[in-house]
Design an enzyme around this catalytic site. Structure first.
Site, PDB file in Angstrom:
ATOM      1  N   LYS A  43     -53.888 -18.481  99.146  1.00  0.00           N
ATOM      2  CA  LYS A  43     -52.671 -19.124  99.484  1.00  0.00           C
ATOM      3  C   LYS A  43     -51.107 -18.459  98.799  1.00  0.00           C
ATOM      4  O   LYS A  43     -51.196 -17.818  97.831  1.00  0.00           O
ATOM      5  CB  LYS A  43     -52.524 -20.579  98.986  1.00  0.00           C
ATOM      6  CG  LYS A  43     -52.512 -21.064  97.549  1.00  0.00           C
ATOM      7  CD  LYS A  43     -51.263 -21.137  97.189  1.00  0.00           C
ATOM      8  CE  LYS A  43     -51.018 -20.640  95.579  1.00  0.00           C
ATOM      9  NZ  LYS A  43     -50.398 -20.991  94.379  1.00  0.00           N
ATOM     10  N   VAL A  53     -58.082 -12.115  90.641  1.00  0.00           N
ATOM     11  CA  VAL A  53     -58.191 -13.354  89.853  1.00  0.00           C
ATOM     12  C   VAL A  53     -56.815 -13.712  88.956  1.00  0.00           C
ATOM     13  O   VAL A  53     -56.280 -12.726  88.435  1.00  0.00           O
ATOM     14  CB  VAL A  53     -59.387 -13.255  88.899  1.00  0.00           C
ATOM     15  CG1 VAL A  53     -59.607 -14.256  87.936  1.00  0.00           C
ATOM     16  CG2 VAL A  53     -60.508 -13.261  90.008  1.00  0.00           C
ATOM     17  N   ALA A  79     -53.949 -14.844  89.544  1.00  0.00           N
ATOM     18  CA  ALA A  79     -52.919 -13.971  90.235  1.00  0.00           C
ATOM     19  C   ALA A  79     -51.828 -15.028  90.708  1.00  0.00           C
ATOM     20  O   ALA A  79     -50.829 -14.420  91.224  1.00  0.00           O
ATOM     21  CB  ALA A  79     -53.571 -13.143  91.392  1.00  0.00           C
ATOM     22  N   GLY A  86     -57.228 -18.262  94.197  1.00  0.00           N
ATOM     23  CA  GLY A  86     -58.472 -17.870  94.342  1.00  0.00           C
ATOM     24  C   GLY A  86     -59.613 -18.617  94.182  1.00  0.00           C
ATOM     25  O   GLY A  86     -60.462 -19.178  94.970  1.00  0.00           O
ATOM     26  N   ASP A 142     -54.250 -27.443  93.547  1.00  0.00           N
ATOM     27  CA  ASP A 142     -54.183 -26.529  94.743  1.00  0.00           C
ATOM     28  C   ASP A 142     -55.630 -26.731  95.608  1.00  0.00           C
ATOM     29  O   ASP A 142     -55.456 -26.335  96.846  1.00  0.00           O
ATOM     30  CB  ASP A 142     -54.047 -25.135  94.416  1.00  0.00           C
ATOM     31  CG  ASP A 142     -52.860 -24.745  94.011  1.00  0.00           C
ATOM     32  OD1 ASP A 142     -51.812 -25.529  94.207  1.00  0.00           O
ATOM     33  OD2 ASP A 142     -52.612 -23.512  93.452  1.00  0.00           O
ATOM     34  N   LEU A 149     -52.835 -16.766  93.416  1.00  0.00           N
ATOM     35  CA  LEU A 149     -53.164 -16.921  95.058  1.00  0.00           C
ATOM     36  C   LEU A 149     -54.094 -17.894  95.009  1.00  0.00           C
ATOM     37  O   LEU A 149     -54.824 -18.097  96.078  1.00  0.00           O
ATOM     38  CB  LEU A 149     -53.351 -15.559  95.316  1.00  0.00           C
ATOM     39  CG  LEU A 149     -52.455 -14.362  95.120  1.00  0.00           C
ATOM     40  CD1 LEU A 149     -53.265 -13.160  95.567  1.00  0.00           C
ATOM     41  CD2 LEU A 149     -51.352 -14.764  96.103  1.00  0.00           C
TER      42      LEU A 149
HETATM   43  P1  ATP Z   1     -53.528 -21.085  90.697  1.00  0.00           P
HETATM   44  O1  ATP Z   1     -52.731 -20.337  91.961  1.00  0.00           O
HETATM   45  O2  ATP Z   1     -54.136 -22.009  91.706  1.00  0.00           O
HETATM   46  O3  ATP Z   1     -53.047 -21.258  89.750  1.00  0.00           O
HETATM   47  P2  ATP Z   1     -54.833 -18.422  90.156  1.00  0.00           P
HETATM   48  O4  ATP Z   1     -54.966 -17.352  91.537  1.00  0.00           O
HETATM   49  O5  ATP Z   1     -53.426 -18.274  89.269  1.00  0.00           O
HETATM   50  O6  ATP Z   1     -54.872 -19.936  90.715  1.00  0.00           O
HETATM   51  P3  ATP Z   1     -57.535 -18.069  89.715  1.00  0.00           P
HETATM   52  O7  ATP Z   1     -57.798 -16.806  90.741  1.00  0.00           O
HETATM   53  O8  ATP Z   1     -58.179 -19.363  90.531  1.00  0.00           O
HETATM   54  O9  ATP Z   1     -56.014 -18.361  89.425  1.00  0.00           O
HETATM   55  O10 ATP Z   1     -58.223 -18.025  88.402  1.00  0.00           O
HETATM   56  C1  ATP Z   1     -57.888 -18.892  87.280  1.00  0.00           C
HETATM   57  C2  ATP Z   1     -59.110 -19.008  86.364  1.00  0.00           C
HETATM   58  O11 ATP Z   1     -60.160 -19.742  86.823  1.00  0.00           O
HETATM   59  C3  ATP Z   1     -59.419 -17.497  85.601  1.00  0.00           C
HETATM   60  O12 ATP Z   1     -59.300 -17.337  84.544  1.00  0.00           O
HETATM   61  C4  ATP Z   1     -61.034 -17.376  86.332  1.00  0.00           C
HETATM   62  O13 ATP Z   1     -61.794 -17.000  85.239  1.00  0.00           O
HETATM   63  C5  ATP Z   1     -61.550 -19.013  86.393  1.00  0.00           C
HETATM   64  N1  ATP Z   1     -62.223 -18.971  87.768  1.00  0.00           N
HETATM   65  C6  ATP Z   1     -63.178 -20.027  87.465  1.00  0.00           C
HETATM   66  N2  ATP Z   1     -63.791 -19.792  89.066  1.00  0.00           N
HETATM   67  C7  ATP Z   1     -63.256 -18.895  89.829  1.00  0.00           C
HETATM   68  C8  ATP Z   1     -63.459 -18.319  91.122  1.00  0.00           C
HETATM   69  N3  ATP Z   1     -64.450 -18.826  91.675  1.00  0.00           N
HETATM   70  N4  ATP Z   1     -62.710 -17.411  91.563  1.00  0.00           N
HETATM   71  C9  ATP Z   1     -61.789 -17.025  90.481  1.00  0.00           C
HETATM   72  N5  ATP Z   1     -61.578 -17.380  88.915  1.00  0.00           N
HETATM   73  C10 ATP Z   1     -62.477 -18.424  88.785  1.00  0.00           C
END
Ligand code: ATP
Length: 284
Positions: free
Chosen positions: A10, A95, A97, A101, A136, A99
């Site tokens: 997203k 990860v 990021a 994920g 999210d 986004l």
């Molecule tokens: P948001 O935008 O919702 O804050 P994000 O993109 O910043 O999310 P994610 O990629 O979801 O962050 O990762 C955040 C943390 O979640 C990381 O430290 C990672 O180790 C942990 N995590 C747990 N499960 C997952 C997964 N399936 N994929 C990626 N990261 C994961």
């Protein structure tokens, strides 16, 4: 039996923080949409009562800290499912990021297991389950484009933005969402992005107005902490992206681009100093 689900990333076209709530969460107003950069999940029924996660990505937890694991455990416990599941995550979304994920993987797990175990859980209930896993996740259950309020779980579907290219660049730093929100001061904010004008621009399919209304109040916090995010944003503007914004709490910066002829110039220009660059389509 096996099921497959796509878990797209997203982006926030608009992110506003209204105030900090009594419960410690921030009251937000966001416009979120999805881009065609996705993890792929394969879910296979196991006769044993267990949850096993695997992934080609060496940098995410594969135990109960994984959001897909947590989603599977939640649905199993809540609906008293005795079978187990093997989930393989083919990670494509960077990860930590900004986004979502992990949230999208959790949402895809809820959708996939609903099908695999023929639970017939309505989408609104899947969203409620998702809210227990992260702010999210409810949006990621349904996808599309939506206004999100509350702490992100109160959703209102809106039209998709006009089709365009989205160039994403993630600098090699890890940003903690909690840290960014912790440093954010709603009372110090000079101006807020306009939700009304962003929604109007989307409804009118006015690409240049969508670019003009992009706004994220967390940007100043992350940009002041990490000059490399600022440099990336600046580079994307100079390379000619039509609109540029940081997604979520960062550090990924995205650029909206209408002309395909510009995309490779921006992509190649950024690749000169940033390893993680993606050029994808808006998911409409
Ligand atoms: P948001 O935008 O919702 O804050 P994000 O993109 O910043 O999310 P994610 O990629 O979801 O962050 O990762 C955040 C943390 O979640 C990381 O430290 C990672 O180790 C942990 N995590 C747990 N499960 C997952 C997964 N399936 N994929 C990626 N990261 C994961």
């Amino acid at each position: 039996m096996k099921v497959y689900e796509k878990a797209p990333a997203k982006i926030n076209l608009m992110l506003d923080v209204l105030h900090k709530r009594q419960d410690g969460y921030h009251e937000v107003e966001m416009v979120m949409t999805m881009v065609d950069l996705a993890d792929r999940l394969e879910m296979e029924e196991l006769p044993r009562d267990t949850i096993i996660i695997s992934s080609q990505a060496g940098y995410i937890p594969l135990d109960e800290k994984n959001l897909a694991f947590q989603a599977a455990k939640l649905i199993k416990d809540r609906y008293d499912v005795k079978q187990g599941v093997y989930i393989h995550l083919d990670k494509k979304i960077p990860v930590a990021a900004g986004l979502a994920g992990g949230s999208s993987d959790a949402a895809a797990t809820l959708r996939g297991l609903n099908r695999l175990w023929k639970l017939n859980i309505p989408e609104t209930e899947l969203q409620e389950l998702g809210a227990e896993l992260g702010s999210d996740v409810p949006f990621c259950v349904t996808g599309g484009t939506a206004i999100a309020r509350g702490r992100g779980e109160k959703l209102e579907a809106i039209a998709n933005p006009p089709q365009c290219w989205v160039v994403l660049a993630k600098p090699p730093i890890n940003v903690s969402t909690a840290d960014v929100y912790g440093r954010f001061r709603a009372d110090k904010l000079q101006s807020h992005p306009s939700m009304t004008q962003m929604v109007q621009a989307i409804e009118q399919q006015n690409f240049h107005e969508v670019c003009g209304q992009l706004g994220n109040v967390l940007e100043d916090v992350t940009l002041s902490l990490y000059p490399e995010v600022y440099q990336l944003k600046d580079a994307m503007i100079k390379l000619g992206a039509d609109g540029v914004l940081m997604s979520g709490s960062g550090p990924t910066v995205f650029g909206l681009v209408s002309k395909e002829s510009k995309v490779s110039r921006i992509y190649n220009g950024l690749r000169g100093f940033c390893k993680e660059v993606y050029a994808v389509r808006m998911l409409t």
